[in-house]
Design an enzyme around this catalytic site. Sequence first.
Site, PDB file in Angstrom:
ATOM      1  N   ASN A   1      22.432  36.742   6.552  1.00  0.00           N
ATOM      2  CA  ASN A   1      21.603  35.875   7.467  1.00  0.00           C
ATOM      3  C   ASN A   1      21.821  34.657   8.250  1.00  0.00           C
ATOM      4  OD1 ASN A   1      19.788  38.075   6.672  1.00  0.00           O
ATOM      5  ND2 ASN A   1      18.744  37.359   5.268  1.00  0.00           N
ATOM      6  N   GLU A   2      21.827  33.515   7.070  1.00  0.00           N
ATOM      7  CA  GLU A   2      22.905  32.723   7.850  1.00  0.00           C
ATOM      8  C   GLU A   2      23.608  32.711   9.277  1.00  0.00           C
ATOM      9  OE1 GLU A   2      23.894  28.915   5.269  1.00  0.00           O
ATOM     10  OE2 GLU A   2      25.865  29.377   6.126  1.00  0.00           O
ATOM     11  N   LEU A   3      25.073  33.411   9.131  1.00  0.00           N
ATOM     12  CA  LEU A   3      25.790  33.884   9.865  1.00  0.00           C
ATOM     13  C   LEU A   3      24.423  34.553  11.109  1.00  0.00           C
ATOM     14  CD1 LEU A   3      28.486  34.114  11.279  1.00  0.00           C
ATOM     15  CD2 LEU A   3      29.096  35.855   9.699  1.00  0.00           C
TER      16      LEU A   3
ATOM     17  N   SER B   1      30.017  26.263   6.817  1.00  0.00           N
ATOM     18  CA  SER B   1      29.077  28.086   6.659  1.00  0.00           C
ATOM     19  C   SER B   1      29.794  28.668   5.846  1.00  0.00           C
ATOM     20  CB  SER B   1      28.696  28.943   7.742  1.00  0.00           C
ATOM     21  OG  SER B   1      27.933  29.680   6.561  1.00  0.00           O
TER      22      SER B   1
END
Length: 148
Positions: free
Chosen positions: A89-91, A21
């Site tokens: 949001n990914e995290l 990420s």
Amino acid sequence: MAMQSSSSSFSYRFSNDLFLSFRGEDTRRSFTGNLYKALSDRGIHTFMDDKKIPRGDQITSGLEKEIEESRIFIIVLSKNYASSSFYLNELDYILKFIKGKGLLVLPVFYKVDPSDVRNHASSYGESLANHEKKFNADKETFKCNCWK
């Protein structure tokens, strides 16, 4: 009769050994690109989203699937990582997914002081404050529109 170990009864297969990420414009052509190549050269199947992220805040179902099929996560926290709600949001999805599963998350602080991230200082403090303002404004708009 020999007892079967609990790990052998766990049959979930991971498609990815590792999920990276990172904020592409900060590290794709430098640190993250080199890390991906080094991992791949050693036979570590690593997911690195090599496409430009579509505009918007929400992660796609395809990206959610890649997260769910990974067993180790490296989060490259660069100066502008937190300035995008997409990466936050990914995290968030990664951290919620790994909870209670014993999966590994490794933060890498790329040209960022870990205390700035921890204490929401410097660029992280500014970015998170902006996200909070936006979130509160969206919440107020939603509240107002609900009752009309």
